[in-house]
Design a protein around this motif. Structure first.
Motif, PDB file in Angstrom:
ATOM      1  N   GLY A 263     -77.652 -11.264 -58.917  1.00  0.00           N
ATOM      2  CA  GLY A 263     -78.677 -10.371 -59.051  1.00  0.00           C
ATOM      3  C   GLY A 263     -79.721 -12.307 -59.260  1.00  0.00           C
ATOM      4  N   GLY A 264     -81.366 -11.379 -59.535  1.00  0.00           N
ATOM      5  CA  GLY A 264     -82.302 -12.238 -58.213  1.00  0.00           C
ATOM      6  C   GLY A 264     -82.267 -12.923 -59.658  1.00  0.00           C
ATOM      7  N   ASN A 265     -82.338 -13.234 -60.905  1.00  0.00           N
ATOM      8  CA  ASN A 265     -82.438 -14.415 -61.846  1.00  0.00           C
ATOM      9  C   ASN A 265     -81.553 -15.125 -61.619  1.00  0.00           C
ATOM     10  OD1 ASN A 265     -84.585 -13.055 -63.237  1.00  0.00           O
ATOM     11  ND2 ASN A 265     -83.032 -12.207 -64.590  1.00  0.00           N
ATOM     12  N   ALA A 266     -80.063 -14.648 -61.661  1.00  0.00           N
ATOM     13  CA  ALA A 266     -78.545 -15.483 -61.257  1.00  0.00           C
ATOM     14  C   ALA A 266     -79.157 -16.208 -60.286  1.00  0.00           C
ATOM     15  CB  ALA A 266     -77.442 -14.333 -61.027  1.00  0.00           C
ATOM     16  N   LEU A 267     -79.321 -16.099 -58.709  1.00  0.00           N
ATOM     17  CA  LEU A 267     -79.459 -16.809 -58.268  1.00  0.00           C
ATOM     18  C   LEU A 267     -80.745 -17.456 -58.261  1.00  0.00           C
ATOM     19  CD1 LEU A 267     -78.496 -17.530 -55.252  1.00  0.00           C
ATOM     20  CD2 LEU A 267     -80.454 -15.552 -54.274  1.00  0.00           C
ATOM     21  N   ALA A 268     -81.831 -17.140 -58.979  1.00  0.00           N
ATOM     22  CA  ALA A 268     -82.750 -18.347 -59.543  1.00  0.00           C
ATOM     23  C   ALA A 268     -81.954 -19.916 -59.998  1.00  0.00           C
ATOM     24  CB  ALA A 268     -83.655 -17.088 -59.074  1.00  0.00           C
ATOM     25  N   THR A 269     -81.061 -19.584 -60.776  1.00  0.00           N
ATOM     26  CA  THR A 269     -80.857 -20.096 -61.987  1.00  0.00           C
ATOM     27  C   THR A 269     -79.834 -20.823 -61.173  1.00  0.00           C
ATOM     28  OG1 THR A 269     -81.269 -19.204 -63.307  1.00  0.00           O
ATOM     29  CG2 THR A 269     -79.342 -20.992 -63.391  1.00  0.00           C
ATOM     30  N   ALA A 270     -79.212 -20.440 -59.683  1.00  0.00           N
ATOM     31  CA  ALA A 270     -78.157 -21.070 -59.422  1.00  0.00           C
ATOM     32  C   ALA A 270     -78.992 -22.965 -58.266  1.00  0.00           C
ATOM     33  CB  ALA A 270     -77.292 -20.185 -58.455  1.00  0.00           C
ATOM     34  N   LEU A 271     -79.584 -21.869 -57.749  1.00  0.00           N
ATOM     35  CA  LEU A 271     -80.790 -23.053 -56.402  1.00  0.00           C
ATOM     36  C   LEU A 271     -81.529 -23.504 -57.208  1.00  0.00           C
ATOM     37  CD1 LEU A 271     -81.981 -19.840 -54.560  1.00  0.00           C
ATOM     38  CD2 LEU A 271     -80.240 -21.385 -54.076  1.00  0.00           C
ATOM     39  N   GLY A 272     -82.547 -23.119 -58.794  1.00  0.00           N
ATOM     40  CA  GLY A 272     -82.766 -23.949 -59.369  1.00  0.00           C
ATOM     41  C   GLY A 272     -81.819 -25.289 -59.382  1.00  0.00           C
ATOM     42  N   ARG A 273     -80.068 -24.880 -60.640  1.00  0.00           N
ATOM     43  CA  ARG A 273     -79.601 -25.982 -60.825  1.00  0.00           C
ATOM     44  C   ARG A 273     -79.514 -26.960 -59.607  1.00  0.00           C
ATOM     45  NH1 ARG A 273     -75.693 -24.334 -65.084  1.00  0.00           N
ATOM     46  NH2 ARG A 273     -75.649 -26.451 -64.903  1.00  0.00           N
ATOM     47  N   THR A 274     -79.537 -26.597 -58.454  1.00  0.00           N
ATOM     48  CA  THR A 274     -78.538 -27.139 -56.942  1.00  0.00           C
ATOM     49  C   THR A 274     -80.064 -27.992 -56.701  1.00  0.00           C
ATOM     50  OG1 THR A 274     -77.890 -25.097 -56.286  1.00  0.00           O
ATOM     51  CG2 THR A 274     -78.005 -26.694 -54.721  1.00  0.00           C
ATOM     52  N   HIS A 275     -81.141 -27.276 -56.636  1.00  0.00           N
ATOM     53  CA  HIS A 275     -81.946 -28.055 -56.249  1.00  0.00           C
ATOM     54  C   HIS A 275     -82.623 -30.019 -56.865  1.00  0.00           C
ATOM     55  CE1 HIS A 275     -86.796 -28.060 -54.899  1.00  0.00           C
ATOM     56  NE2 HIS A 275     -86.030 -29.413 -54.102  1.00  0.00           N
ATOM     57  N   GLU A 276     -82.548 -29.111 -58.249  1.00  0.00           N
ATOM     58  CA  GLU A 276     -81.879 -30.713 -59.588  1.00  0.00           C
ATOM     59  C   GLU A 276     -80.763 -31.496 -59.367  1.00  0.00           C
ATOM     60  OE1 GLU A 276     -83.318 -33.584 -62.244  1.00  0.00           O
ATOM     61  OE2 GLU A 276     -84.576 -31.691 -60.996  1.00  0.00           O
ATOM     62  N   PHE A 277     -79.818 -30.504 -58.592  1.00  0.00           N
ATOM     63  CA  PHE A 277     -78.851 -31.924 -58.756  1.00  0.00           C
ATOM     64  C   PHE A 277     -78.504 -32.597 -56.925  1.00  0.00           C
ATOM     65  CE2 PHE A 277     -75.001 -32.293 -55.419  1.00  0.00           C
ATOM     66  CZ  PHE A 277     -74.574 -32.746 -55.929  1.00  0.00           C
ATOM     67  N   ALA A 278     -80.061 -31.259 -56.023  1.00  0.00           N
ATOM     68  CA  ALA A 278     -80.487 -32.548 -54.838  1.00  0.00           C
ATOM     69  C   ALA A 278     -80.583 -34.224 -54.960  1.00  0.00           C
ATOM     70  CB  ALA A 278     -80.647 -31.895 -53.643  1.00  0.00           C
TER      71      ALA A 278
END
Length: 207
Positions: free
Chosen positions: A133-148
């Motif tokens: 869902g939206g929250n799970a995806l937003a969390t994954a994208l946020g963590r990936t952004h930080e990783f990048a």
């Protein structure tokens, strides 16, 4: 590669996981435009292959998503890296602050620099049949952004770039699953979850 001295696994994307992917990515880092990358060529080739096994309406939906991916990444000129290809908790053992990774069947070079991190964060949820869902995806994208940002600080990582590379990752996995089975299986938990994300991409992709 020697066997990992541990049977421990973790579903948490730890600094050890990030360090491993950073070292792997920089082991053979290339700089290039997305349109010329292996990722883009693979998407185009798989789209052609899908024409022989899927209804035209489904192919058209895939084609529209691939076109969006190319459009959003038209100005990308950043890292293309070695990818493990199936960087998921069940292919990793954890001991102290080290990780041991096996099952390199899908490894490749000149790959999406965020694919492995996204796979680790999204695939376990999808495999268990849970909606991303939206929250799970937003969390994954946020963590990936930080990783990048932490792993490749010499490039600017806009939200638009991260979300577009996420779309490329989703398409790669979904096309691979479809071609492997010879059909689109809407009840398969991963295919259902990833297809839903692709269909509603306008709601989560940064403009």
């Amino acid at each position: 590669m020697s066997a990992a001295p541990s049977t421990g696994t973790s579903f948490t994307f730890t600094p050890a996981h990030a360090r491993f992917l950073g070292a792997l990515g920089r082991a053979r880092l290339e700089i290039g435009h997305f349109r010329e990358s292996l990722v883009a060529r693979t998407l185009r080739a798989r789209l052609q292959d899908l024409r022989g096994i899927l209804p035209e309406s489904r192919v058209a939906a895939f084609q529209a998503a691939v076109a969006d991916c190319h459009a959003w990444l038209s100005d990308y000129g950043g890292p293309l890296v070695i990818s493990q290809g199936d960087f998921a908790p069940w292919n990793i053992r954890v001991l102290s602050r080290e990780v041991f990774v096996f099952d390199w069947e899908y490894a490749c070079t000149a790959a999406n620099p965020l694919a492995d991190a996204l796979h680790y964060l999204l695939m376990p949820r999808a495999v268990r049949g849970r909606r991303v869902g939206g929250n799970a995806l937003a969390t994954a994208l946020g963590r990936t952004h930080e990783f990048a940002r932490q792993t490749y600080p010499e490039w600017r990582w806009h939200e638009r770039t991260v979300s577009a590379l996420a779309l490329a990752y989703l398409l790669e996995v979904l096309m691979r699953f479809t071609l492997a089975s010879g059909r689109f299986e809407p009840r398969h938990p991963v295919m259902a979850a990833y297809w839903q994300l692709i269909e509603r991409r306008s709601s989560w992709m940064a403009q």
